[in-house]
Write an enzyme that holds these catalytic residues in place. Structure first.
Site, PDB file in Angstrom:
ATOM      1  N   CYS A 132       0.657  -1.144   0.195  1.00 54.47           N
ATOM      2  CA  CYS A 132      -0.118   0.099   0.670  1.00 54.47           C
ATOM      3  C   CYS A 132       0.910   1.615   0.364  1.00 54.47           C
ATOM      4  O   CYS A 132       1.798   1.499   0.982  1.00 54.47           O
ATOM      5  CB  CYS A 132      -1.211  -0.326   1.186  1.00 54.47           C
ATOM      6  SG  CYS A 132      -1.857   1.504   1.504  1.00 54.47           S
ATOM      7  N   CYS A 135      -0.176   4.159   2.425  1.00 55.08           N
ATOM      8  CA  CYS A 135       0.134   3.994   3.989  1.00 55.08           C
ATOM      9  C   CYS A 135       0.962   4.270   4.158  1.00 55.08           C
ATOM     10  O   CYS A 135       2.608   4.273   4.892  1.00 55.08           O
ATOM     11  CB  CYS A 135      -0.152   2.892   4.135  1.00 55.08           C
ATOM     12  SG  CYS A 135      -2.434   2.800   4.425  1.00 55.08           S
TER      13      CYS A 135
END
Length: 178
Positions: A132, A135
């Site tokens: 991700c 993130c």
């Protein structure tokens, strides 16, 4: 099972992983809590039982507290959810989703029960495993706000990469036996 015992289960073609696992177990850039928390969070993120057992045994032997182990597991748990959600927002072409509130409980991020920097490192490691980018950027920015050097963040990423690869090889070899 110890990390050495885990290394011995790796096939010859994964010798580099074995050597990397050994060197990362002796990593000194991170504090012991940061390092072993990265190992635990990464192992839980991948979810391969024998790797989790070996990593947790090594972390306990190295003095990782129960509170830190719980924090590392919490990082793996919350990022397992967040990485899917935020990666999806990034991948969806419809920008409207990024304007909506997440409406997902994430209280552990604000109160992880361990030092915030340690928890952020563990979340970064798990986010790398789960792929991700949103993130990764968010947690790296938070770490930089706290003055964490790039080399420390890189160490967490290296641990995540090796634990992920070791887990995948162990799983693949177990699958080829059956």
């Amino acid at each position: 099972m110890s990390l050495d015992a885990l290394r011995e289960t790796l096939p010859a073609y994964a010798k580099d992983l074995s050597l990397n696992l050994s060197s990362l177990g002796n990593e000194t850039v991170l504090s012991d809590q940061q390092k072993w928390g990265c190992f635990v969070a990464s192992a839980h993120a991948v979810g391969q039982r024998s790797v989790i057992a070996a990593v947790e045994a090594a972390a306990t032997a190295a003095g990782l507290t129960e509170a830190a182990a719980t924090g590392a597991k919490a990082a793996a748990a919350i990022m397992g959810m967040n990485n899917v959600y935020y990666r999806s927002l990034h991948l969806l072409s419809n920008p409207e989703y990024r304007t909506l509130p997440a409406r997902l409980r994430m209280n552990v991020i604000a109160n992880p029960g361990v030092e915030k920097v340690d928890f952020e490192l563990w979340c970064t490691a798990v986010s790398a495993i789960n792929g991700c980018g949103m993130c990764l950027d968010s947690h790296e920015a938070e770490l930089k706000k706290h003055g964490v050097p790039t080399q420390n963040i890189q160490a967490a990423l290296r641990i995540a990469a090796v634990v992920n690869a070791v887990s995948r090889v162990i799983q693949a070899e177990a699958g080829s036996e059956g």
